[in-house]
Design a protein around this motif. Structure first.
Motif, mmCIF file in Angstrom:
data_model
loop_
_atom_site.group_PDB
_atom_site.id
_atom_site.type_symbol
_atom_site.label_atom_id
_atom_site.label_comp_id
_atom_site.label_asym_id
_atom_site.label_seq_id
_atom_site.Cartn_x
_atom_site.Cartn_y
_atom_site.Cartn_z
ATOM 1 N N LEU A 65 44.227 48.107 49.104
ATOM 2 C CA LEU A 65 43.951 46.744 49.040
ATOM 3 C C LEU A 65 43.062 46.875 48.119
ATOM 4 C CD1 LEU A 65 43.587 44.221 51.846
ATOM 5 C CD2 LEU A 65 46.051 44.364 50.432
ATOM 6 N N SER A 66 43.731 46.272 47.011
ATOM 7 C CA SER A 66 42.460 46.341 45.701
ATOM 8 C C SER A 66 42.119 44.594 44.863
ATOM 9 C CB SER A 66 42.945 46.625 44.105
ATOM 10 O OG SER A 66 43.816 45.866 43.930
ATOM 11 N N VAL A 67 40.897 44.217 44.687
ATOM 12 C CA VAL A 67 40.404 42.650 44.472
ATOM 13 C C VAL A 67 41.325 42.157 42.629
ATOM 14 C CG1 VAL A 67 38.719 41.741 43.370
ATOM 15 C CG2 VAL A 67 38.346 43.587 44.474
ATOM 16 N N GLU A 68 42.173 43.138 42.034
ATOM 17 C CA GLU A 68 43.180 42.543 41.147
ATOM 18 C C GLU A 68 43.683 42.255 42.923
ATOM 19 O OE1 GLU A 68 40.602 45.627 39.680
ATOM 20 O OE2 GLU A 68 41.701 45.511 41.410
ATOM 21 N N ASP A 69 45.010 43.145 42.877
ATOM 22 C CA ASP A 69 46.067 42.938 44.364
ATOM 23 C C ASP A 69 45.762 41.416 44.699
ATOM 24 O OD1 ASP A 69 47.732 45.212 42.972
ATOM 25 O OD2 ASP A 69 46.934 45.796 45.234
ATOM 26 N N MET A 70 44.358 40.953 45.143
ATOM 27 C CA MET A 70 44.145 39.723 46.343
ATOM 28 C C MET A 70 44.853 38.135 45.119
ATOM 29 S SD MET A 70 44.210 40.247 49.162
ATOM 30 C CE MET A 70 43.869 39.617 49.610
ATOM 31 N N ASN A 71 44.123 38.723 44.170
ATOM 32 C CA ASN A 71 43.810 37.309 42.919
ATOM 33 C C ASN A 71 45.649 36.830 42.478
ATOM 34 O OD1 ASN A 71 41.454 36.463 42.600
ATOM 35 N ND2 ASN A 71 40.691 38.418 41.582
ATOM 36 N N PHE A 72 46.440 37.291 43.142
ATOM 37 C CA PHE A 72 47.704 36.736 43.100
ATOM 38 C C PHE A 72 47.841 34.550 43.131
ATOM 39 C CE2 PHE A 72 47.382 36.553 47.700
ATOM 40 C CZ PHE A 72 47.905 35.050 48.002
ATOM 41 N N ALA A 73 49.552 35.033 42.555
ATOM 42 C CA ALA A 73 49.929 33.281 42.220
ATOM 43 C C ALA A 73 51.497 33.393 42.485
ATOM 44 C CB ALA A 73 49.059 32.547 41.051
ATOM 45 N N GLY A 74 51.654 32.326 42.853
ATOM 46 C CA GLY A 74 53.345 31.699 42.726
ATOM 47 C C GLY A 74 53.314 32.571 44.244
ATOM 48 N N GLU A 75 53.159 33.225 45.476
ATOM 49 C CA GLU A 75 53.580 33.624 46.280
ATOM 50 C C GLU A 75 53.809 32.382 47.561
ATOM 51 O OE1 GLU A 75 53.831 37.299 46.845
ATOM 52 O OE2 GLU A 75 52.979 38.437 45.254
ATOM 53 N N ASN A 76 55.105 33.202 48.564
ATOM 54 C CA ASN A 76 55.554 32.310 49.748
ATOM 55 C C ASN A 76 54.275 34.048 50.933
ATOM 56 O OD1 ASN A 76 57.126 30.921 48.081
ATOM 57 N ND2 ASN A 76 59.165 32.006 48.777
ATOM 58 N N VAL A 77 53.234 32.216 51.130
ATOM 59 C CA VAL A 77 52.652 33.627 51.840
ATOM 60 C C VAL A 77 52.602 32.913 53.192
ATOM 61 C CG1 VAL A 77 49.749 33.683 52.558
ATOM 62 C CG2 VAL A 77 49.944 33.559 50.132
ATOM 63 N N THR A 78 52.921 33.857 53.834
ATOM 64 C CA THR A 78 53.020 33.549 55.606
ATOM 65 C C THR A 78 51.456 33.420 56.227
ATOM 66 O OG1 THR A 78 54.927 34.397 55.569
ATOM 67 C CG2 THR A 78 53.977 33.253 57.605
ATOM 68 N N VAL A 79 51.410 32.699 56.857
ATOM 69 C CA VAL A 79 49.528 32.563 58.340
ATOM 70 C C VAL A 79 50.626 32.608 59.695
ATOM 71 C CG1 VAL A 79 48.139 31.299 58.340
ATOM 72 C CG2 VAL A 79 49.162 31.315 55.797
ATOM 73 N N VAL A 80 49.676 33.748 59.834
ATOM 74 C CA VAL A 80 50.316 34.374 61.179
ATOM 75 C C VAL A 80 49.251 33.311 62.170
ATOM 76 C CG1 VAL A 80 51.379 35.505 63.338
ATOM 77 C CG2 VAL A 80 51.726 35.909 60.103
ATOM 78 N N LEU A 81 48.774 32.952 63.283
ATOM 79 C CA LEU A 81 48.264 32.926 63.783
ATOM 80 C C LEU A 81 48.250 33.238 65.283
ATOM 81 C CD1 LEU A 81 48.211 28.423 63.828
ATOM 82 C CD2 LEU A 81 46.499 30.664 62.571
ATOM 83 N N ALA A 82 47.151 33.603 66.180
ATOM 84 C CA ALA A 82 47.314 34.461 67.183
ATOM 85 C C ALA A 82 48.422 33.947 68.191
ATOM 86 C CB ALA A 82 45.740 34.098 67.832
#
Length: 118
Positions: A65-82
């Motif tokens: 992981l890089s800091v640049e990778d984490m500054n994304f936009a327009g992604e379909n992010v999935t949030v997974v709970l425990a």
């Protein structure tokens, strides 16, 4: 009974990203209601305002992981709970610049809407 918490997120361009335990907070999209009083009780009520979905958390730094990778936009992010519940944040974006400090990256991700997918 165990309390639920954000276990990890998935960003398609990056993959699975585990959050540091105890640091993730997730607020699904919702509405905020504001009361409006009137002289006559029957004229009182409320107005609604949409509230965006928000995820905050800390990621442990690693060589992938890089800091640049984490500054994304327009992604379909999935949030997974425990608990196994999953939420989709479509067209999500890093709303604050990602900060790297002491081997950890703090992130904040927003999306106009979210939906439970499992």
């Amino acid at each position: 009974m165990k309390l639920d918490y954000v276990k990890r997120i998935n960003v398609p361009s990056i993959g699975d990203i585990p959050l540091k335990e105890g640091t993730g907070t997730f607020r699904p999209s919702s509405v905020q209601r504001e009361d409006h009083d009137a002289e006559q009780p029957e004229d009182s009520g409320y107005t609604e305002k949409n509230v965006k979905a928000e995820l905050k958390g800390t990621v442990l730094s690693n060589p992938i992981l890089s800091v640049e990778d984490m500054n994304f936009a327009g992604e379909n992010v999935t949030v997974v709970l425990a608990s196994g519940k999953e939420y989709m944040m479509p067209a999500a974006y890093a709303s604050e610049p990602v900060e790297l400090s002491k081997g950890e990256m703090s992130l904040q991700i927003n999306s106009a809407i979210s939906e439970r997918i499992s």
